[in-house]
Design an enzyme around this catalytic site. Structure first.
Site, PDB file in Angstrom:
ATOM      1  N   ARG A 191     -43.178  12.399  60.461  1.00 22.19           N
ATOM      2  CA  ARG A 191     -43.558  10.989  61.739  1.00 22.19           C
ATOM      3  C   ARG A 191     -42.351  10.130  61.825  1.00 22.19           C
ATOM      4  NH1 ARG A 191     -44.311  15.280  64.560  1.00 22.19           N
ATOM      5  NH2 ARG A 191     -46.594  17.026  64.251  1.00 22.19           N
ATOM      6  N   GLU A 192     -42.519   9.541  62.022  1.00 23.30           N
ATOM      7  CA  GLU A 192     -41.455   8.098  62.671  1.00 23.30           C
ATOM      8  C   GLU A 192     -42.828   6.942  63.176  1.00 23.30           C
ATOM      9  OE1 GLU A 192     -37.659   8.446  64.187  1.00 23.30           O
ATOM     10  OE2 GLU A 192     -37.025   9.018  63.252  1.00 23.30           O
ATOM     11  N   ARG A 198     -38.274 -10.848  77.941  1.00 20.94           N
ATOM     12  CA  ARG A 198     -38.134 -10.172  76.585  1.00 20.94           C
ATOM     13  C   ARG A 198     -36.448  -9.070  76.076  1.00 20.94           C
ATOM     14  NH1 ARG A 198     -43.028 -11.102  74.240  1.00 20.94           N
ATOM     15  NH2 ARG A 198     -44.707 -10.861  75.731  1.00 20.94           N
ATOM     16  N   ALA A 234     -51.019 -12.632  75.753  1.00 20.48           N
ATOM     17  CA  ALA A 234     -51.829 -12.708  74.718  1.00 20.48           C
ATOM     18  C   ALA A 234     -50.893 -13.044  73.752  1.00 20.48           C
ATOM     19  CB  ALA A 234     -50.872 -10.892  74.857  1.00 20.48           C
ATOM     20  N   GLU A 293     -54.478 -17.542  71.692  1.00 20.78           N
ATOM     21  CA  GLU A 293     -53.428 -17.602  72.955  1.00 20.78           C
ATOM     22  C   GLU A 293     -54.164 -17.962  74.088  1.00 20.78           C
ATOM     23  OE1 GLU A 293     -50.164 -16.080  71.729  1.00 20.78           O
ATOM     24  OE2 GLU A 293     -50.725 -16.038  69.458  1.00 20.78           O
ATOM     25  N   GLU A 317     -50.439 -20.330  75.331  1.00 20.19           N
ATOM     26  CA  GLU A 317     -49.277 -19.558  75.907  1.00 20.19           C
ATOM     27  C   GLU A 317     -49.990 -21.041  77.601  1.00 20.19           C
ATOM     28  OE1 GLU A 317     -49.394 -15.909  76.559  1.00 20.19           O
ATOM     29  OE2 GLU A 317     -48.688 -16.461  74.227  1.00 20.19           O
ATOM     30  N   PRO A 363     -49.630   5.597  70.945  1.00 19.99           N
ATOM     31  CA  PRO A 363     -49.802   6.373  69.669  1.00 19.99           C
ATOM     32  C   PRO A 363     -48.750   7.202  69.831  1.00 19.99           C
ATOM     33  CG  PRO A 363     -51.066   6.405  72.099  1.00 19.99           C
ATOM     34  CD  PRO A 363     -50.173   5.749  72.398  1.00 19.99           C
ATOM     35  N   GLY A 364     -47.956   7.743  69.963  1.00 24.07           N
ATOM     36  CA  GLY A 364     -47.029   9.112  69.807  1.00 24.07           C
ATOM     37  C   GLY A 364     -46.257   9.056  68.593  1.00 24.07           C
ATOM     38  N   GLU A 413     -50.756   0.558  67.510  1.00 29.80           N
ATOM     39  CA  GLU A 413     -50.650  -1.050  67.778  1.00 29.80           C
ATOM     40  C   GLU A 413     -52.292  -1.334  68.590  1.00 29.80           C
ATOM     41  OE1 GLU A 413     -49.496  -5.100  70.441  1.00 29.80           O
ATOM     42  OE2 GLU A 413     -48.481  -2.553  70.900  1.00 29.80           O
ATOM     43  N   GLU A 473     -40.570 -19.586  71.535  1.00 30.82           N
ATOM     44  CA  GLU A 473     -41.183 -18.880  72.258  1.00 30.82           C
ATOM     45  C   GLU A 473     -41.564 -20.049  73.334  1.00 30.82           C
ATOM     46  OE1 GLU A 473     -46.042 -17.095  73.162  1.00 30.82           O
ATOM     47  OE2 GLU A 473     -45.831 -18.885  72.304  1.00 30.82           O
TER      48      GLU A 473
END
Length: 190
Positions: free
Chosen positions: A44-45, A70, A82, A98, A102, A120-121, A125, A146
């Site tokens: 699993r990576e 992004r 965020a 935050e 921002e 979740p795969g 996070e 930023e």
């Protein structure tokens, strides 16, 4: 689910070994060898991330959003404020930090709505989502490297941004959905 409860699950994958691959400023990557429920092994990576906060900031009947480029997607997009958690940082304090960094606004009222995993795969996070209301003007203090702009959008603008793909990330799509639900029910339910 607690770790001890997870080990009792019939599909639990026991870690046999873990090999660090990369350690960066924001994430690290490891490859784990796991024992599957049928006794076989697999790899699993896993991307390790310190966690993050996101803020639904309401300025009367408008929601504060930021637009930024992004690199991973090679495009600019509109998102709710965020940022990642610093080591040992309380998520509620991070949400307030935050928001002000921002948008230049501070919240007199801030509350946790829910926490959720992003991918979740392959990643651990977790984003902690907060609602910020009763805002007062503070000072924008962007992080180094930023660059963004802030605007207060209406629900109709949010719908337009969703339709055009300008809003594309999961946390902001969830925020707009919760905002729309609040309009229908009168309550912020997550």
């Amino acid at each position: 689910m607690s770790e001890s409860d997870a080990t009792k699950h019939p599909f639990y994958e026991e870690t046999v070994s873990s090999q660090p691959i990369y350690g960066g400023r924001i994430i690290s990557l490891q490859v784990d060898t796991v024992k599957l429920p049928d006794g076989e092994t697999a790899t699993r990576e896993i991307v390790k991330h310190p966690g993050a906060v996101a803020v639904i900031a309401m300025l009367e009947d408008r929601m504060l959003v930021v637009e930024q480029f992004r690199k991973a997607l090679e495009r600019a997009q509109v998102e709710i404020p965020a940022g990642k958690l610093e080591p040992g940082e309380d998520p509620m304090e991070a949400a307030g930090r935050e928001l002000e960094e921002e948008t230049g606004y501070r919240a007199r009222t801030i509350r946790h709505l829910r926490s959720f995993s992003t991918s979740p795969g392959f990643a651990d996070e977790v984003i902690h989502l907060y609602l910020a209301e009763d805002l007062e003007r503070g000072e924008v203090r962007l992080d180094d490297e930023e660059f963004l702009t802030c605007e207060a959008i209406t629900a109709e603008q949010a719908d337009d941004y969703l339709a055009s793909g300008k809003i594309f990330d999961a946390k902001t799509v969830l925020a707009v959905s919760l905002w729309r639900n609040r309009t229908l029910t009168g309550q912020w339910r997550a």
